[in-house]
Design a protein around this motif. Sequence first.
Motif, short mmCIF file in Angstrom:
data_model
loop_
_atom_site.label_atom_id
_atom_site.label_comp_id
_atom_site.label_asym_id
_atom_site.label_seq_id
_atom_site.Cartn_x
_atom_site.Cartn_y
_atom_site.Cartn_z
N ALA A 181 -2.42 -13.46 -10.54
CA ALA A 181 -2.00 -13.31 -11.94
C ALA A 181 -2.79 -12.21 -12.61
O ALA A 181 -3.95 -11.97 -12.29
CB ALA A 181 -2.18 -14.63 -12.69
N GLN A 182 -2.15 -11.53 -13.57
CA GLN A 182 -2.77 -10.45 -14.32
C GLN A 182 -2.99 -10.88 -15.77
O GLN A 182 -2.34 -11.81 -16.27
CB GLN A 182 -1.88 -9.20 -14.27
N PRO A 183 -3.90 -10.21 -16.50
CA PRO A 183 -4.20 -10.59 -17.89
C PRO A 183 -2.99 -10.58 -18.82
O PRO A 183 -2.95 -11.31 -19.81
CB PRO A 183 -5.23 -9.55 -18.32
N ASP A 184 -1.96 -9.75 -18.50
CA ASP A 184 -0.79 -9.66 -19.38
C ASP A 184 0.24 -10.73 -19.08
O ASP A 184 1.34 -10.73 -19.65
CB ASP A 184 -0.16 -8.28 -19.28
N GLY A 185 -0.08 -11.68 -18.17
CA GLY A 185 0.86 -12.75 -17.86
C GLY A 185 1.78 -12.43 -16.70
O GLY A 185 2.59 -13.28 -16.31
N GLY A 186 1.67 -11.24 -16.13
CA GLY A 186 2.47 -10.88 -14.97
C GLY A 186 1.73 -11.19 -13.68
O GLY A 186 0.78 -11.99 -13.65
N ILE A 187 2.15 -10.52 -12.61
CA ILE A 187 1.51 -10.72 -11.32
C ILE A 187 1.35 -9.36 -10.66
O ILE A 187 2.16 -8.45 -10.87
CB ILE A 187 2.37 -11.67 -10.44
N GLY A 188 0.28 -9.16 -9.93
CA GLY A 188 0.03 -7.88 -9.30
C GLY A 188 -0.80 -8.04 -8.04
O GLY A 188 -1.36 -9.10 -7.78
N GLY A 189 -0.88 -6.96 -7.27
CA GLY A 189 -1.66 -7.05 -6.05
C GLY A 189 -1.65 -5.76 -5.27
O GLY A 189 -1.23 -4.71 -5.75
N ALA A 190 -2.13 -5.86 -4.03
CA ALA A 190 -2.23 -4.71 -3.14
C ALA A 190 -1.37 -4.93 -1.91
O ALA A 190 -1.15 -6.07 -1.48
CB ALA A 190 -3.68 -4.50 -2.73
N VAL A 191 -0.87 -3.83 -1.36
CA VAL A 191 -0.03 -3.90 -0.17
C VAL A 191 -0.51 -2.87 0.84
O VAL A 191 -0.91 -1.77 0.47
CB VAL A 191 1.46 -3.68 -0.54
N HIS A 192 -0.51 -3.24 2.12
CA HIS A 192 -0.94 -2.33 3.18
C HIS A 192 -0.34 -2.79 4.49
O HIS A 192 0.11 -3.94 4.64
CB HIS A 192 -2.47 -2.30 3.26
N ASP A 193 -0.33 -1.88 5.49
CA ASP A 193 0.18 -2.26 6.80
C ASP A 193 -0.93 -2.91 7.61
O ASP A 193 -2.11 -2.88 7.22
CB ASP A 193 0.70 -1.02 7.54
N ASP A 194 -0.58 -3.51 8.75
CA ASP A 194 -1.59 -4.22 9.54
C ASP A 194 -2.33 -3.29 10.51
O ASP A 194 -3.17 -3.76 11.29
CB ASP A 194 -0.97 -5.40 10.29
N GLY A 195 -2.01 -1.98 10.48
CA GLY A 195 -2.76 -1.02 11.28
C GLY A 195 -2.31 -0.85 12.71
O GLY A 195 -2.90 -0.07 13.46
N THR A 196 -1.25 -1.56 13.12
CA THR A 196 -0.84 -1.50 14.53
C THR A 196 0.36 -0.60 14.77
O THR A 196 0.67 -0.30 15.93
CB THR A 196 -0.51 -2.91 15.05
N GLY A 197 1.07 -0.20 13.72
CA GLY A 197 2.29 0.57 13.89
C GLY A 197 2.14 2.03 13.51
O GLY A 197 1.04 2.51 13.22
N GLU A 198 3.27 2.72 13.49
CA GLU A 198 3.26 4.16 13.22
C GLU A 198 3.44 4.50 11.75
O GLU A 198 3.39 5.67 11.39
CB GLU A 198 4.37 4.84 14.06
N LEU A 199 3.67 3.49 10.91
CA LEU A 199 3.75 3.73 9.47
C LEU A 199 2.49 3.21 8.80
O LEU A 199 2.14 2.04 8.92
CB LEU A 199 4.97 3.02 8.86
N ALA A 200 1.79 4.08 8.08
CA ALA A 200 0.60 3.69 7.32
C ALA A 200 1.01 3.49 5.86
O ALA A 200 1.65 4.36 5.26
CB ALA A 200 -0.47 4.75 7.43
N VAL A 201 0.63 2.35 5.29
CA VAL A 201 1.00 2.00 3.92
C VAL A 201 -0.24 1.62 3.14
O VAL A 201 -1.07 0.83 3.61
CB VAL A 201 2.00 0.81 3.89
N ASP A 202 -0.37 2.16 1.93
CA ASP A 202 -1.49 1.80 1.06
C ASP A 202 -0.99 1.89 -0.38
O ASP A 202 -0.68 2.97 -0.88
CB ASP A 202 -2.67 2.75 1.27
N GLY A 203 -0.88 0.74 -1.05
CA GLY A 203 -0.32 0.78 -2.40
C GLY A 203 -0.66 -0.44 -3.23
O GLY A 203 -1.39 -1.34 -2.81
#
Length: 255
Positions: A181-203
């Motif tokens: 949960a976020q202070p404004d009453g919404g929801i937020g977080g982080a997303v990433h890949d598990d490091g084993t594939g060919e697509l790298a994700v960081d967001g």
Amino acid sequence: MRLLKGFLVLVVLALIVGGIVLWTLPADVAYRYGTSYLGPVVLTGVRGTVWDGHADGVSVLGRDLGELDWHAQKAALLTGTFVTDLRVKGADIDAAGVATRTPRGTYSVRDLRFRVPAEILAPALDLGNLRLLGVISGTVTEATLSGAVLSSATGNARWTEAGVSGDAEARFSDILADFAAQPDGGIGGAVHDDGTGELAVDGTFRANVGTFDAQATLSARNGDPQVAETLRHIGELQTDGSTRLIVHGQMLKVL
């Protein structure tokens, strides 16, 4: 004295009868009188009792989710709290957990396990002709809603068999997310890949009742040509070959 004894007998009888009625109260009767507490949730084909019941259909904001089963905890009512184990199962949605409504009108869930097709997020992400493949599953460890404000929430999710089809075809490694949960009453977080594939994700991402915002850097690990081709159709291409994806969508489109 006799009048008092007679009155006490009547009270005891009333409590017994009331208890029997409450214990065996049909679920469809309870639903007819309790619809005002359910907001955008609509049930059809309700049967069983208020304690152990089933609905052939449950929908939220007009979206059919599948069948609903519930098993309420009778002892909790002694404190004015309604606690029930819920299970929603549809053609492509499966969710189960414990839901609670307190006397103060707050709602909460815990240990809510869910499994949905990744494609359910496509309308909010607005990815054009790309179709999301795979399944998103996870757990809402706990979440509490006070009025219209999400006062607390923690959980995680995993996108397995991740991939896209349409303008480009590609399969990725699992994508992981942690949210709170976020202070404004919404929801937020982080997303990433598990490091084993060919697509790298960081967001990161943030969502509330109305909107969904996300930003992520996507890149082809080890210069994989298939992933690189897919990234040409997603987001804004950067000088280093990665893609910057910025999404502003409508959460209501998910429903």
